[in-house]
Design an enzyme around this catalytic site. Structure first.
Site, PDB file in Angstrom:
ATOM      1  N   GLU A 122       0.832  -1.192   0.000  1.00 18.56           N
ATOM      2  CA  GLU A 122       0.000   0.000   0.000  1.00 18.56           C
ATOM      3  C   GLU A 122       0.874   1.251   0.000  1.00 18.56           C
ATOM      4  O   GLU A 122       1.843   1.342   0.754  1.00 18.56           O
ATOM      5  CB  GLU A 122      -0.900   0.041   1.232  1.00 18.56           C
ATOM      6  CG  GLU A 122      -1.758   1.300   1.307  1.00 18.56           C
ATOM      7  CD  GLU A 122      -2.611   1.389   2.558  1.00 18.56           C
ATOM      8  OE1 GLU A 122      -3.545   2.207   2.571  1.00 18.56           O
ATOM      9  OE2 GLU A 122      -2.335   0.635   3.524  1.00 18.56           O
ATOM     10  N   ASP A 157      -5.901   3.037  -1.938  1.00 13.66           N
ATOM     11  CA  ASP A 157      -6.663   3.726  -0.903  1.00 13.66           C
ATOM     12  C   ASP A 157      -7.162   5.045  -1.478  1.00 13.66           C
ATOM     13  O   ASP A 157      -6.374   5.847  -1.986  1.00 13.66           O
ATOM     14  CB  ASP A 157      -5.759   3.960   0.313  1.00 13.66           C
ATOM     15  CG  ASP A 157      -6.462   4.627   1.475  1.00 13.66           C
ATOM     16  OD1 ASP A 157      -6.867   5.798   1.325  1.00 13.66           O
ATOM     17  OD2 ASP A 157      -6.603   3.984   2.530  1.00 13.66           O
ATOM     18  N   GLU A 219     -11.425   2.037   5.627  1.00 13.59           N
ATOM     19  CA  GLU A 219     -10.413   2.472   6.583  1.00 13.59           C
ATOM     20  C   GLU A 219     -10.531   3.986   6.752  1.00 13.59           C
ATOM     21  O   GLU A 219      -9.746   4.756   6.210  1.00 13.59           O
ATOM     22  CB  GLU A 219      -9.007   2.077   6.106  1.00 13.59           C
ATOM     23  CG  GLU A 219      -7.965   2.263   7.203  1.00 13.59           C
ATOM     24  CD  GLU A 219      -6.558   1.957   6.739  1.00 13.59           C
ATOM     25  OE1 GLU A 219      -5.935   1.070   7.326  1.00 13.59           O
ATOM     26  OE2 GLU A 219      -6.088   2.610   5.792  1.00 13.59           O
TER      27      GLU A 219
END
Length: 237
Positions: A122, A157, A219
């Site tokens: 990530e 993300d 998240e």
């Protein structure tokens, strides 16, 4: 996990679930009809604020021990991915840092391949973790290309992409084969969808049209109670 299942989630994730025995975790997951999407390995000492060891020179042995522990846990709970977190290096030698990082990711690739899993990487923006080594999607792509998409998958993300000016609806169609997992948070604020300016419909449409079948995790920092913040989920499902 009861709350996750009751809210309509079909999977859970946690960077460090090790406080719970892995066999007990698997039993609870199976009982609730949940799967475990991903966990992190080689994080370091969270009490000292460490965010991973993969890029830290001199910590290779500690990284490997931590990654192996996570890999063993992942095998029991059925997680398809283990995320070796890069960390915040303080060494001034950028070439050495890169060499250490690639060495550690190479180890992780070998270990996950033999276990039937994949490494997950990530890009965590400096807005969230100042100085984090793997800070941009471009850097993550370079590492993935070095090892191959069959061995390394990317976690994208929405918050970190927005911070670094990556337009995911444009990026996803050409890069869908790279994606293993998705994290959702709005921007700015990093709260639940609908609290910022991200057009999630276009992102979800791009993922669907690309045939993405992996997990989508949330998240974010709830702007209200956690239970109230997931009211949007019914419309997404």
């Amino acid at each position: 996990m009861d709350a996750a299942a009751a809210s309509g989630f079909t999977a859970v994730e946690h960077p460090q679930p090790f406080a719970m025995d892995a066999t007990a975790m698997r039993s609870i997951l199976d009982g609730l009809g949940l799967t475990f999407a991903q966990l992190a390995g080689g994080i370091g000492d969270a009490s000292k604020g460490e965010k991973g060891l993969a890029s830290l020179p001199g910590r290779q042995a500690e990284f490997r021990a931590g990654f192996d522990r996570a890999l063993e846990y992942a095998a029991i709970v059925g997680s398809p991915f283990v995320h070796p977190m890069a960390g915040v290096p303080t060494d001034s030698d950028s070439a050495r840092i890169r060499d250490v990082y690639l060495e550690n990711i190479g180890y992780a690739v070998e270990r996950t391949a033999s276990a039937g899993m994949k490494v997950l990487i990530e890009a965590i923006s400096s807005a969230a973790v100042p100085g984090y080594y793997m800070s941009t999607l471009d850097k993550a792509v370079e590492v993935q290309d070095f090892f191959g998409a069959e061995s390394v998958a990317l976690l994208i993300d929405t918050f970190h992409a927005a911070v670094t000016d990556v337009a995911l609806p444009d990026w996803i169609p050409a890069n869908a084969h790279r994606i293993g997992h998705v994290h959702i948070a709005d921007f700015p604020g990093r709260h639940e969808p609908g609290t910022g300016g991200i057009d999630f419909d276009t992102i979800l449409q791009a993922l669907e049209e690309a045939g993405f079948s992996g997990a989508i995790g949330f998240e974010y920092v709830p702007s209200t109670s956690t239970a109230e913040s997931v009211d949007f989920l019914a419309s997404w499902l």
